[in-house]
Design a protein around this motif. Structure first.
Motif: not given
Length: 328
Positions: A84, A87-91, A96-97, A99-100, A178, A313
């Motif tokens: 990576r 930053p991404r979050s798992t949905i 994934y989201t 890029t956060d 990460q 989103k």
């Protein structure tokens, strides 16, 4: 040789005639997407290779589970997000989201994971909620970007390749744990060895170097593409105040991320500015609508993100690893 290259180059004649993305609209509003995918899978994939991206609009997708089913219908099982850089979050599962990053920041045009030894051939974006203003995912045809670049610049990168150097400083960017999905230094080193990445543990953390090609041929179409992270990872592509601040904080070799020619030579700032101009000349945009699904050939089209306001989103999934595509 460094010369001034600040003007936006002209696009090749006829390039504006090919829409990006190609829009496939539901026959009736809310038509379930599954039936269309079964009936027109071959045609959709042909449009994807021709245009670089296909937008499915007006369909009933069926939420995140339905989005996952779209990926599987067109490409097979989605991929995990490895090595990576953002930053991404798992949905859910391998969805994934996007890029956060803070909404006010632009994310410049790039091809997903083009700094890696392997990358997803196909990307999927799903609009769960559009933004109040802006927030588009602009696209740029990498065939056109390649054609726009000054031949001398292009030849230099073709001959020398490019290199990304990442310094994993605490508090700057994604931590190495990460990035490599492990807390084990030896496991991270083994991943890097498999992926052609040189590893150096410094007093301040981990430094990695990876040399890659800047120009590629598409494994299906055979077309030449400008496919790399040279511009995206170069320090000058950051907001001016961020670039200045990082250069004041760090020696060049210690910058969190920066790019070089493949032999380690410095890329002049004006050359990177010229590359940014070429990307922007080829850029196309559309406004998201709820339930839109954007399918992108990751080698044929670079993508970006506009700043935005509102509760935007966008879900993301990746599929079809490059090495498998080459073997096929």
């Amino acid at each position: 040789m460094s010369t001034s290259r600040t003007t936006v180059p002209p696009l090749p004649s006829g390039s504006a005639e090919k829409p990006l993305p190609f829009v496939l609209t539901a026959g009736t509003p809310g038509e379930p997407v599954g039936g269309r995918l079964v009936a027109e899978r071959t045609a959709i994939r042909a449009r994807l290779r021709e245009h670089g991206a296909v937008l499915l609009r007006g369909f009933d997708i069926g939420g995140v589970d339905g989005f996952d089913a779209v990926v599987r219908a067109l490409s097979g099982a989605p991929l995990d997000y490895a090595e990576r850089s953002s930053p991404r979050s798992t949905i859910k599962g391998q969805v994934y989201t996007s890029t956060d990053y803070p909404p006010a920041e632009e994310i410049f045009l790039h091809n997903e994971n083009s700094y890696q030894a392997d990358w997803p051939m196909t990307l999927y974006f799903y609009c769960l909620r559009p933004s109040a203003t802006l927030g588009a995912t602009p696209l740029a045809d990498t065939r056109l970007v390649h054609q726009c670049i000054d031949p001398a610049v292009r030849d230099e990168f073709t001959a020398r390749g490019w290199m990304v150097v990442r310094n994993f400083h605490e508090g700057f960017g994604v931590p190495w744990q990460q990035a490599f999905n492990t807390d084990d230094r030896d496991e991270a080193a083994r991943y890097c060895a498999r992926s052609g990445i040189d590893v150096e543990w410094t007093g301040s953390g981990l430094r990695t170097r990876a040399r890659r090609d800047a120009v590629h041929r598409h494994p299906d179409t055979g077309e030449l593409l400008w496919f790399n992270h040279v511009t995206f990872f170069h320090v000058t592509t950051l907001a001016e105040e961020v670039c200045v601040g990082l250069r004041e904080l760090f020696d060049e070799t210690d910058l969190p991320t920066n790019t070089y020619y493949g032999d380690g030579g410095r890329i002049p700032d004006d050359v990177v500015a010229h590359l940014r101009d070429c990307y922007r000349a080829a850029q196309r945009r559309f406004d998201w609508q709820r339930d839109d699904v954007l399918v992108v050939d990751n080698m044929l089209a670079a993508h970006a993100r506009e700043p935005f306001t509102g509760d935007r989103k966008i879900a993301v999934a990746m599929a079809e690893p490059y090495r498998a595509a080459v073997r096929a």
